[in-house]
Scaffold this active site. Structure first.
Site, mmCIF file in Angstrom:
data_model
loop_
_atom_site.group_PDB
_atom_site.id
_atom_site.type_symbol
_atom_site.label_atom_id
_atom_site.label_comp_id
_atom_site.label_asym_id
_atom_site.label_seq_id
_atom_site.Cartn_x
_atom_site.Cartn_y
_atom_site.Cartn_z
ATOM 1 N N HIS A 126 68.020 105.716 96.895
ATOM 2 C CA HIS A 126 69.421 105.290 96.769
ATOM 3 C C HIS A 126 70.190 106.236 95.833
ATOM 4 O O HIS A 126 71.329 106.618 96.113
ATOM 5 C CB HIS A 126 69.510 103.874 96.166
ATOM 6 C CG HIS A 126 68.931 102.785 97.019
ATOM 7 N ND1 HIS A 126 67.982 101.900 96.559
ATOM 8 C CD2 HIS A 126 69.169 102.428 98.309
ATOM 9 C CE1 HIS A 126 67.670 101.041 97.521
ATOM 10 N NE2 HIS A 126 68.379 101.347 98.602
ATOM 11 N N LYS B 152 68.042 85.880 101.980
ATOM 12 C CA LYS B 152 66.667 86.060 101.498
ATOM 13 C C LYS B 152 66.640 86.097 99.964
ATOM 14 O O LYS B 152 67.599 86.533 99.325
ATOM 15 C CB LYS B 152 66.035 87.314 102.108
ATOM 16 C CG LYS B 152 66.676 88.613 101.719
ATOM 17 C CD LYS B 152 66.056 89.784 102.481
ATOM 18 C CE LYS B 152 66.689 91.091 102.031
ATOM 19 N NZ LYS B 152 66.431 92.217 102.892
ATOM 20 N N ARG C 217 67.260 107.234 106.847
ATOM 21 C CA ARG C 217 66.020 107.938 106.505
ATOM 22 C C ARG C 217 65.343 108.517 107.739
ATOM 23 O O ARG C 217 64.934 109.661 107.765
ATOM 24 C CB ARG C 217 65.055 106.982 105.794
ATOM 25 C CG ARG C 217 65.476 106.637 104.384
ATOM 26 C CD ARG C 217 64.760 105.429 103.889
ATOM 27 N NE ARG C 217 65.022 104.292 104.759
ATOM 28 C CZ ARG C 217 64.771 103.041 104.467
ATOM 29 N NH1 ARG C 217 64.208 102.748 103.313
ATOM 30 N NH2 ARG C 217 65.054 102.065 105.297
ATOM 31 N N SER D 283 62.963 99.685 99.281
ATOM 32 C CA SER D 283 62.888 98.731 98.172
ATOM 33 C C SER D 283 61.766 97.734 98.413
ATOM 34 O O SER D 283 61.101 97.295 97.472
ATOM 35 C CB SER D 283 64.212 97.972 98.033
ATOM 36 O OG SER D 283 65.248 98.845 97.683
HETATM 37 O O1 PNS Z 1 70.350 97.201 101.676
HETATM 38 P P1 PNS Z 1 70.588 96.416 102.920
HETATM 39 O O2 PNS Z 1 69.988 95.021 102.778
HETATM 40 O O3 PNS Z 1 70.125 97.111 104.168
HETATM 41 O O4 PNS Z 1 72.183 96.253 103.042
HETATM 42 C C1 PNS Z 1 72.755 95.522 104.092
HETATM 43 C C2 PNS Z 1 74.236 95.208 103.785
HETATM 44 C C3 PNS Z 1 74.370 94.510 102.460
HETATM 45 C C4 PNS Z 1 75.024 96.503 103.745
HETATM 46 C C5 PNS Z 1 74.785 94.328 104.948
HETATM 47 O O5 PNS Z 1 73.902 93.263 105.149
HETATM 48 C C6 PNS Z 1 76.176 93.777 104.666
HETATM 49 O O6 PNS Z 1 77.131 94.520 104.585
HETATM 50 N N1 PNS Z 1 76.270 92.443 104.504
HETATM 51 C C7 PNS Z 1 77.500 91.765 104.224
HETATM 52 C C8 PNS Z 1 77.866 90.835 105.356
HETATM 53 C C9 PNS Z 1 78.541 91.613 106.480
HETATM 54 O O7 PNS Z 1 79.540 92.265 106.279
HETATM 55 N N2 PNS Z 1 77.986 91.527 107.687
HETATM 56 C C10 PNS Z 1 78.586 92.183 108.836
HETATM 57 C C11 PNS Z 1 77.727 93.256 109.402
HETATM 58 S S1 PNS Z 1 76.383 92.472 110.309
#
Ligand code: PNS
Length: 163
Positions: free
Chosen positions: A19, A43, A92, A130
């Site tokens: 990150h 989660k 990645r 992570s």
């Molecule tokens: O590190 P991650 O868990 O892959 O990040 C995912 C994240 C937080 C970027 C994504 O889940 C997110 O933006 N969630 C907020 C809810 C949202 O906007 N959802 C719409 C897209 S499905």
């Protein structure tokens, strides 16, 4: 001139050197990169949002233009409220593509004015996640070279175990 601002959203549970690599790269062509921790994930995280923000703050010290924030609800709403058009995500390997395309296209459908850009981390971080870091730490071992020092310390406090 208007500041070029991007958001780098994620769970960051915990932040890894992969990150940090993406944040550094993004900061070379945005004036400001807001690393935004999602607060209302279903989660159960190992670190609270406050802990993740603090670990991020300590880990991005010295990276010019990077700052941290948290958000709940939809990313597009956070971006709209803060007048941000670009979201950065790390890519990645091909295995990330499906999930990332789903996120990016959903966000684009929700707000066609936003863009998602993908940055590749250095090759050392291609297999770093992570969840791997969490898994190893929960068994009392540590991937110290793959996490910032404050994160390694926090994981040791949480799980104990080897250096
Ligand atoms: O590190 P991650 O868990 O892959 O990040 C995912 C994240 C937080 C970027 C994504 O889940 C997110 O933006 N969630 C907020 C809810 C949202 O906007 N959802 C719409 C897209 S499905």
């Amino acid at each position: 001139m208007k500041k070029r601002i991007a958001v780098y959203p994620g769970s960051f549970d915990p932040v890894t050197n992969g990150h940090i690599d993406i944040i550094r790269r993004a900061c070379t062509f945005f004036d400001e990169v807001i690393v935004a921790v999602l607060a209302n994930r279903s989660k159960t995280p190992i670190f609270t949002v406050e802990e993740r923000l603090e670990l991020l703050r300590q880990s991005i010290k010295g990276i010019k233009g990077a700052r941290v924030d948290s958000f709940s609800g939809l990313l597009v709403e956070y971006m709209r409220k803060n007048d941000i058009r670009v979201a950065v995500r790390g890519l990645r390997a091909v295995s990330d593509l499906e999930y990332e395309f789903q996120l990016a296209h959903t966000n684009r459908t929700l707000n066609p004015d936003m863009e998602t850009i993908f940055l590749m981390p250095g090759v050392n971080y291609v297999y770093l996640t992570s969840s791997t870091v969490r898994e190893v730490a929960s068994h009392g071992s540590m991937l110290s070279t793959y996490v910032p020092v404050p994160v390694a310390k926090a994981l040791r406090r949480k799980f104990g175990g080897a250096q």
